[in-house]
Design a protein around this motif. Sequence first.
Motif, short mmCIF file in Angstrom:
data_model
loop_
_atom_site.label_atom_id
_atom_site.label_comp_id
_atom_site.label_asym_id
_atom_site.label_seq_id
_atom_site.Cartn_x
_atom_site.Cartn_y
_atom_site.Cartn_z
N HIS A 1 1.40 4.81 -1.89
CA HIS A 1 0.56 5.69 -2.68
C HIS A 1 1.10 7.12 -2.71
O HIS A 1 1.96 7.49 -1.92
CB HIS A 1 -0.90 5.69 -2.19
N SER B 1 0.83 -1.20 0.00
CA SER B 1 0.00 0.00 0.00
C SER B 1 0.87 1.25 0.00
O SER B 1 0.90 2.03 0.95
CB SER B 1 -0.94 0.01 1.22
N ASN C 1 -7.20 5.16 -6.09
CA ASN C 1 -7.72 4.85 -4.77
C ASN C 1 -8.63 5.93 -4.22
O ASN C 1 -9.27 5.73 -3.20
CB ASN C 1 -6.55 4.63 -3.80
N ASN D 1 -2.33 4.31 -6.10
CA ASN D 1 -1.75 3.27 -5.25
C ASN D 1 -0.96 2.27 -6.08
O ASN D 1 -1.28 2.02 -7.25
CB ASN D 1 -2.87 2.55 -4.50
#
Length: 761
Positions: free
Chosen positions: A165, A163, A216, A241
């Motif tokens: 981003h 994760s 996202n 992301n």
Amino acid sequence: MKIFKCLIPLLFSLPVVAQRVDRITDPVEWVNPLMGSASSGDLSNGNTYPAIALPWGMNTWTPQTGPMGDGWQYTYDANKIRGFKQTHQPSPWMNDYGQFSIFPETGKIKIKEDERASWFSHKAETAKPYYYSVYLADYDVTTEIVPTERAASFRITFPKSDSSHIIIDAFDKGSYLKIDPANQKISGYSTRNSGNVPGNFKNYFVIYFDKPFVVNRHTANDKSDGRTIEISEDHAIAVVNFKTTAGEQVHLKVASSFISYEQAELNLKRELGDDNFETTRIKAKSVWNKTLNRVQVAGGTVDQMRTFYSCLYRILFFPNKLYEIDASGAAVHYSPYNGKVLSGYMFAGTGFWDTFRALYPFLNLMYPAINKEMQRGLLNDYKEGGWLPEWSSPGYSDIMVGNNSASVVSEAYLKGLRGYNIDTLYQALLHGANHEGPISAVGRYGVKYYNELGYVPYDVKIDESAARTLEYAYDDFAIYQLGKKLGRPAAEINLYKKRSLNYQNLFDRSTGLMRGKNKDGSFQTPFNPFKWGGAFTEGNSWHYTWGVFHDVQGLINLMGGNKQFVNKLDSVFILPPVFDDSYYGGVIHEIREMQIMNMGQYAHGNQPIQHMLYLYNYAGEPWKTQYWVREAMNRLYKATPDGYCGDEDNGQTSAWYVFSAIGFYPVCPASDQYVLGAPLFGKITLNLENGKTVIISSQNNSDANRYIKSVKFNGKPYEHNWLSHHKLFDGATIDMQMQNIPNKQRGIKPTDYPFSLSNDK
């Protein structure tokens, strides 16, 4: 052992000799972009931010520690970063326009800036003019930035994460984003500004990623055609992301335009092209070294070298380019006056009240080609807006006093700039000198009184009347000088010469100071020379009394002669730093900065008095200038976060230091002369744009040996307290012998004094 014990007291009593630097080949590495960044609204130590950009570049990048909309967008004492921001901010007081930010994260997505802000340390931060890097501790991410004039490259190093981003924040007040995963691209615009722009103002930007991403961030107002997502709302934010491996680097290429997306794409292609991050960094560093190397200094301490080049760096941003280059290679710009896209040059982000004094004179001496572009830009300001700006950010700003575009225009032409329509600019000066503008800071506020009475009255509800009068008088001198050069009619020239003497109308013989005057000819009462504001702008009578740049001899005559004049100058440092803040209803930061510097009433942190140290040259005591200029450089400047003694102000306070370190200063910009101080360095080389060089050598120069014993100009003894711009422009060698006691026999004859209108034959 006994011998060693005996040596200890001796060793610790030896004087410490500062290391001298004899040669610099990489001046950009001596710059500290954080100089002046430890500031606040209550106390300015510069009010600067680390500007990661190219000289005069349209865009600047900076880490953002302050909340969105805060003029103090980066402060040294902050401990969290909430974005990496494209900025056009000239000062915190003017705030920003056309800004957006980029910010990397890992883990849970945090969109709100207070929540996403990451702890950082200056120990893990590298700030150079051409490169910025910082470690974001909360995300284990390192962000690096390198600039071009209208674009930038990012290199973001992520940890192993499913994760990772990046947040694209287009800011509030109306913004738009379009996310195109197939092309690994985000485009958008920001409209956020601080006023002074038409309703269609936008800063368009494009961002390309070198790694595929998924979207996202979704809002209720999203629109999607299956390929792209569009976000158009008050505050558009996008989050993309991706998964990253440990140490994986994600690269972004970013460019912007005030004209269109297509122009932003063109700016990116032209300035970044296929260059990778390292190539862009090398090119940016090369541009900075080439630009800084116009002035080469040697024989100073490490601290002096750092301070000098940090100040020179700061000079080279103002004003910034507002123009772009179209597909045919021609200069084009979005007009901040009428909202149209037009051909030609445009600049913004400067206040002439500050910069006419030393910044523009420095450009005329060392970088005349860029000022030639700026003069062409002023023509477009006048054609598109109907007036010359006095403060542009990016359009007309209603702040400060004076009509100092007259000095900026006149000086450039008088010092040899050509290749633009000076006749139209001269008409612009006449227009500004004889009309009130749509706002008080354009044209001349109170001009009807000024032209009829010879001053702006104190009692007609026009604030800062004495400051306006004094600056208008100098501006009239600038118009007079340009009118003579252009061969204008004698009646017209003489009118402005006569008006340039209007400073005399405010001189109060009973106090020996400038004083507000009422419409009926009486002086304002009560009068407190320590009162800030009222008749003056961010200063008091002790600061403004010296504001007769063009006729210091006339001021000397009013005060009763050289002795009385020098005593008055000395009094500035003898008086305690008392003040009356009743006009403001509290202590403004400029007052506090004077109070704490331990130099009496001398308020170097603001512009009105900065030239005053050089005025001893006009009264036969040049050694006092040599002493006090060195004191000001020593006490008030250092390449540290608290390195200035007030607002840096668009390169002006830095230009004072750079000129003073070279050894002279433009007290009267609209003349041919620089007034001598004394060099800070043993050797200074000015590499002029015309291929000529000026070499200034000062033998035995040190902090103690700050006084000039003798001067030779091109090998011949030289007694004057001034240097000619045009003779310097022909190339010159200046040799000075320095000593630790004043030479009270040099520069003491009236024939050695600098130019004054009263002595002009």
